[in-house]
Design a protein around this motif. Structure first.
Motif, mmCIF file in Angstrom:
data_model
loop_
_atom_site.group_PDB
_atom_site.id
_atom_site.type_symbol
_atom_site.label_atom_id
_atom_site.label_comp_id
_atom_site.label_asym_id
_atom_site.label_seq_id
_atom_site.Cartn_x
_atom_site.Cartn_y
_atom_site.Cartn_z
ATOM 1 N N SER A 180 6.529 -13.009 21.866
ATOM 2 C CA SER A 180 5.880 -14.269 22.573
ATOM 3 C C SER A 180 4.855 -13.477 23.987
ATOM 4 O O SER A 180 3.731 -14.217 24.447
ATOM 5 C CB SER A 180 7.134 -14.578 23.412
ATOM 6 O OG SER A 180 8.404 -15.167 22.861
ATOM 7 N N LYS A 181 5.145 -12.398 24.318
ATOM 8 C CA LYS A 181 4.669 -11.706 24.983
ATOM 9 C C LYS A 181 3.757 -10.765 24.484
ATOM 10 O O LYS A 181 2.541 -10.972 25.082
ATOM 11 C CB LYS A 181 5.220 -10.667 26.185
ATOM 12 C CG LYS A 181 6.486 -11.395 27.580
ATOM 13 C CD LYS A 181 6.654 -10.246 28.593
ATOM 14 C CE LYS A 181 8.381 -10.415 28.032
ATOM 15 N NZ LYS A 181 8.456 -9.610 28.530
ATOM 16 N N ASN A 182 3.207 -10.160 23.615
ATOM 17 C CA ASN A 182 2.987 -9.488 22.799
ATOM 18 C C ASN A 182 2.373 -10.386 21.890
ATOM 19 O O ASN A 182 2.976 -10.089 20.485
ATOM 20 C CB ASN A 182 2.698 -7.835 22.429
ATOM 21 C CG ASN A 182 2.588 -7.161 21.693
ATOM 22 O OD1 ASN A 182 1.745 -7.403 21.559
ATOM 23 N ND2 ASN A 182 2.791 -4.985 22.061
ATOM 24 N N ASP A 183 0.622 -10.443 21.866
ATOM 25 C CA ASP A 183 0.560 -11.334 20.434
ATOM 26 C C ASP A 183 0.919 -10.552 19.240
ATOM 27 O O ASP A 183 0.845 -10.793 18.309
ATOM 28 C CB ASP A 183 -0.675 -11.820 20.785
ATOM 29 C CG ASP A 183 -1.044 -12.993 21.872
ATOM 30 O OD1 ASP A 183 0.062 -13.219 22.241
ATOM 31 O OD2 ASP A 183 -2.122 -13.631 22.482
ATOM 32 N N GLU A 184 -0.006 -9.593 19.341
ATOM 33 C CA GLU A 184 0.054 -8.214 17.877
ATOM 34 C C GLU A 184 1.108 -7.809 17.316
ATOM 35 O O GLU A 184 1.253 -8.469 16.118
ATOM 36 C CB GLU A 184 -0.651 -7.127 18.281
ATOM 37 C CG GLU A 184 -0.586 -6.221 17.277
ATOM 38 C CD GLU A 184 -1.763 -6.336 16.700
ATOM 39 O OE1 GLU A 184 -2.362 -7.325 17.189
ATOM 40 O OE2 GLU A 184 -2.063 -5.476 15.575
ATOM 41 N N PHE A 185 2.005 -7.818 18.718
ATOM 42 C CA PHE A 185 3.620 -8.162 17.681
ATOM 43 C C PHE A 185 4.405 -9.299 17.472
ATOM 44 O O PHE A 185 4.846 -9.136 16.054
ATOM 45 C CB PHE A 185 4.352 -7.465 19.122
ATOM 46 C CG PHE A 185 5.892 -6.922 18.406
ATOM 47 C CD1 PHE A 185 6.223 -6.428 17.260
ATOM 48 C CD2 PHE A 185 7.087 -7.685 19.345
ATOM 49 C CE1 PHE A 185 7.327 -6.517 16.691
ATOM 50 C CE2 PHE A 185 8.725 -7.258 18.502
ATOM 51 C CZ PHE A 185 8.531 -6.740 17.239
ATOM 52 N N GLY A 186 3.713 -10.622 18.501
ATOM 53 C CA GLY A 186 3.787 -12.074 17.247
ATOM 54 C C GLY A 186 3.844 -11.815 16.256
ATOM 55 O O GLY A 186 4.505 -12.581 15.322
#
Ligand code: UDP
Length: 253
Positions: free
Chosen positions: A52-58
């Motif tokens: 939720s915080k890190n778009d790339e990881f999301g």
């Protein structure tokens, strides 16, 4: 794969598969037999919070082909949403997958953990599974330059299934990169599993496992984990409750 469709449920915007253990294994087995690739994620509340915080990881999480619910947090979240779901511990799922590979002659690779740990894990797995063909073993401590070399090696050796134990989000990010050029490989991020398979770390006693409280046992044993889990788990559940109430309210209108 028409004979076995995924059924997923979004939790805070991240799709989670609702297969039980057996079904998830059959789904993976079908991909193995049909020479297809897969990115398997063993999803937990910490990963969802990070996504939720890190778009790339999301994005990487939502591009996975199978997100198996690992741990009591996801099980509770689904319960809040009125769904009864079996917990699928990633470490057990991975062990079964290794057993399948040994039985049917698929090669595997192990990437991650400390040098001694990954070597011991490989030796123990070879002892446990007759005919297991481990074609790639590498520790998980490398810089970006070494990472390029490792990725090349993996592409050349091309194990049928690659187990990546770098912890989240590192393992998922690396898999996301590798899968662009290895479309027929099955990848799974396995967190601290090599530590257990090497004998360096003990799994929680069965009673903790049965109650879905393995995380609690690991936190007691390794108090530094406390910061990682709290307040992540209660916050996660509060967010799921809020999301569920909101969804019911939207439906009622
Ligand atoms: N690890 C690694 N390289 C790194 C950081 C971690 O190989 O740069 C390994 C670490 O040695 C351990 C695993 O990744 O074997 C992560 O374990 P952890 O218990 O943090 O993962 P979890 O199961 O909680 O996701």
């Amino acid at each position: 794969m028409e004979c076995m469709q995924r059924i997923t449920e979004p939790i805070l915007g991240f799709e989670v598969d609702l297969f039980n253990f057996e079904e998830a294994l059959v789904f993976t087995h079908l991909h193995l037999k049909e020479n297809k690739g897969l990115h398997i994620v063993t999803i937990n509340p910490e990963m969802i919070a990070l996504g939720s915080k890190n778009d790339e990881f999301g994005r990487v999480l939502n591009e996975a082909d199978l997100s198996i619910p690992d741990g009591v947090g996801i099980k509770l979240a689904l319960k809040i949403k009125g769904i009864k779901q079996e917990n699928i511990p990633g470490i057990e799922f991975s062990k079964k997958l290794i057993g399948l590979c040994a039985l049917e002659g698929y090669t595997i690779g192990l990437l991650g953990a400390k040098e001694e740990v990954v070597n011991n894990a490989a030796n123990n797995l070879r002892k446990e599974f007759e005919n297991l063909n481990i074609t790639y073993v590498h520790n998980g401590y490398f810089d970006s330059q070494q990472e390029e070399i490792i990725c090349e090696e993996i592409k050349n050796i091309a194990p049928r299934v690659l187990f990546v134990a770098l912890g989240a989000p590192k393992q998922e990010m690396l898999i996301s990169k590798l899968k662009q050029e290895m479309r027929n490989t099955i990848f799974i991020g396995v967190g601290g599993s090599f530590d257990v398979w090497s004998g360096a770390v003990q799994r929680a006693p069965e009673i903790y496992q049965k109650l879905g409280l393995e995380w609690l046992y690991r936190t007691i044993k390794e108090p530094s984990r406390f910061k990682r889990i709290f307040p992540a788990l209660p916050l996660f559940l509060i967010r799921v409750i809020m999301e569920t109430v909101h969804e019911s309210w939207v439906k009622l209108r």
